[in-house]
Enzyme design. Structure first.
Site, mmCIF file in Angstrom:
data_model
loop_
_atom_site.group_PDB
_atom_site.id
_atom_site.type_symbol
_atom_site.label_atom_id
_atom_site.label_comp_id
_atom_site.label_asym_id
_atom_site.label_seq_id
_atom_site.Cartn_x
_atom_site.Cartn_y
_atom_site.Cartn_z
ATOM 1 N N LYS A 13 0.841 -1.206 0.000
ATOM 2 C CA LYS A 13 0.000 0.000 0.000
ATOM 3 C C LYS A 13 0.866 1.243 0.000
ATOM 4 C CE LYS A 13 0.245 2.265 4.177
ATOM 5 N NZ LYS A 13 1.644 1.933 4.438
ATOM 6 N N ASN A 55 13.406 -13.895 1.388
ATOM 7 C CA ASN A 55 13.816 -12.482 1.425
ATOM 8 C C ASN A 55 14.668 -12.164 2.639
ATOM 9 O OD1 ASN A 55 10.841 -12.383 0.109
ATOM 10 N ND2 ASN A 55 12.120 -10.807 -0.811
ATOM 11 N N GLY A 142 10.347 -2.478 5.599
ATOM 12 C CA GLY A 142 10.594 -1.303 6.425
ATOM 13 C C GLY A 142 10.548 0.009 5.671
ATOM 14 N N ALA A 143 9.902 0.029 4.509
ATOM 15 C CA ALA A 143 9.842 1.249 3.697
ATOM 16 C C ALA A 143 8.482 1.932 3.798
ATOM 17 C CB ALA A 143 10.170 0.925 2.240
ATOM 18 N N LEU A 145 5.559 0.535 3.072
ATOM 19 C CA LEU A 145 4.720 0.124 1.946
ATOM 20 C C LEU A 145 3.829 -1.066 2.290
ATOM 21 C CD1 LEU A 145 7.349 0.456 -0.923
ATOM 22 C CD2 LEU A 145 5.622 2.126 -0.199
ATOM 23 N N GLY A 146 3.659 -1.342 3.578
ATOM 24 C CA GLY A 146 2.716 -2.380 3.982
ATOM 25 C C GLY A 146 3.216 -3.796 3.812
ATOM 26 N N SER A 148 4.617 -5.855 5.999
ATOM 27 C CA SER A 148 4.220 -6.752 7.095
ATOM 28 C C SER A 148 2.740 -7.105 6.996
ATOM 29 C CB SER A 148 4.534 -6.122 8.453
ATOM 30 O OG SER A 148 3.731 -4.980 8.700
ATOM 31 N N ASP A 206 -3.379 -0.854 6.766
ATOM 32 C CA ASP A 206 -2.517 -1.638 5.877
ATOM 33 C C ASP A 206 -3.108 -3.011 5.584
ATOM 34 O OD1 ASP A 206 -0.912 0.561 6.213
ATOM 35 O OD2 ASP A 206 0.901 -0.558 6.672
#
Length: 403
Positions: A13, A55, A142-143, A145-146, A148, A206
């Site tokens: 997101k 990842n 951790g940017a 952008l949802g 998690s 999110d």
């Protein structure tokens, strides 16, 4: 589902407008991002529960018998009404996984989230199925952008389907399929519990975007999906400048307390931008005066970015992004917490691929990462293998990603 292989995806997101202002009771617009997290679930041939997260280099397996005690530890009375994990339950999961108290690294919280959702959902059915799960993501971690939430949504959908709590619709050849509205609601509820375990006190935006996709209007704790949303092209840029959301939010609050007569009107204007953007997007979705409405979207982006600088959440890396894209006739703003992090650039329907590629090269020369993508697409979905890009399918089914 437990005797078949299935592939599930959930989108990331971005916040289109309203970041920071939403903390002070204003409207925010969150929209799905066509960068996704993918989950492959299949029966485990050697009677184990396997979790592979390539990842972040996590490759774990457990014997179902070793997980049996988690059923009583989690003690979920009703899979249809999930409850937040207690601190005692989290501590038990930590001890089981050998994760030190206080560890908040991505690998540790991803493992805890999986163990909780797996145990809590399975506990309602009295058995712990042997499953092989692999999760891979296009989203940077951790940017803002949802990533998690997309992970939690994929896990919730897979485990609820595997346990029989929801149906498992079969996608047609070269197609995707989705669950019904009640089942999506249950997926969202469980994904929210995973997000709580990871973040403590998330808004729920999110995981809602990851579940339903499209665009959501968030205001004063209430989340409302928007009915008419066009699919927009964007260039998403990660400046790779780390920042603390907590510090940035506190800074805005401090400015508001010190200069209420100056900052409050700025927040009110951001609120008006979100509402106007909602109206403009509905018009574009209806096919009304598209060129004119794209110009309005561009103006809203420029004004909002100036406002975000005024309230103190800008950064020189984001200023460079805005200045550089402006030389290509494009319009950009930060998305999320600011202070670095990510920015989005609106691409018109007729923005040529050559312009986008030239811009991407220039941004990469500055050390930024960038992706051309779209916003406003579907939420969590089941995929037929032939509906996936060949590279993604091979990655999900490559045994080298599992141990």
């Amino acid at each position: 589902m437990a005797n078949k292989t299935f592939i599930i995806s959930a989108p990331g997101k971005v916040i289109l407008h309203g970041e920071h202002a939403v903390v002070h009771g204003k409207v925010a617009l969150a929209v799905s991002l066509n960068l996704k997290t993918y989950l492959r679930i299949q029966p485990c041939s050697d009677q184990k529960v396997q979790l592979n997260l390539p990842n972040i280099n996590v490759h774990l397996n457990w014997k179902p018998a070793a997980l049996q005690f988690l059923q009583s530890a989690i003690d979920v009375a009703d899979v249809l009404n999930p409850k937040t994990a207690s601190q005692i339950q989290v501590d038990q999961l930590r001890r089981f996984a050998g994760i030190p108290e206080g560890s908040t690294d991505t690998a540790s919280i991803s493992i805890l989230c999986f163990l909780y959702l797996y145990s809590a959902i399975s506990a309602s059915y009295g058995q712990m199925p042997s499953l092989d799960i692999l999760v891979w993501s296009e989203l940077p971690i951790g940017a803002g952008l949802g990533s998690s939430a997309a992970y939690c949504v994929c896990l919730a959908a897979a485990l609820l389907s595997a346990s029989g709590a929801i149906t498992c619709p079969v996608p047609q050849e070269k197609d995707t399929t989705r669950w019904n509205e009640d089942e999506l609601e249950l997926i969202n509820k469980w994904a929210f519990q995973g997000e709580k375990l990871i973040h403590g006190n998330p808004s729920g935006v999110d995981n809602a975007v990851g579940t339903w996709g499209g665009m959501l209007r968030y205001h004063a704790g209430k989340i409302v999906p928007l009915a008419s949303v066009p699919t927009l092209r964007i260039l998403l840029t990660n400046t790779k400048v780390s920042r603390s959301t907590k510090v940035l939010v506190a800074g805005v609050k401090d400015k508001l307390n010190k200069l209420p007569n100056i900052i409050k009107p700025v927040l009110d204007s951001i609120d008006a931008i979100s509402c106007e953007c909602e109206r403009v997007l509905a018009a574009i979705a209806s096919g009304i005066a598209i060129d004119e409405h794209y110009r309005i979207l561009e103006e809203l982006i420029d004004i909002n970015q100036h406002h975000l600088n005024v309230i103190g959440v800008g950064h020189p890396s984001l200023d460079r992004l805005c200045q550089l894209t402006a030389t290509y006739g494009l319009h950009s703003k930060l998305t999320g917490a600011g202070g670095g992090g990510c920015g989005l650039t609106l691409l018109r329907p007729d923005t040529s691929p050559s312009v986008v590629e030239a811009l991407k090269r220039t941004l990469k020369d500055l050390g930024y990462d960038c992706w051309e993508t779209v916003i406003g697409g579907l939420g969590v979905a089941l995929h037929s293998p032939s509906s996936l890009h060949k590279d993604i399918f091979q990655l999900l089914c490559d045994v080298k990603n599992c141990q």
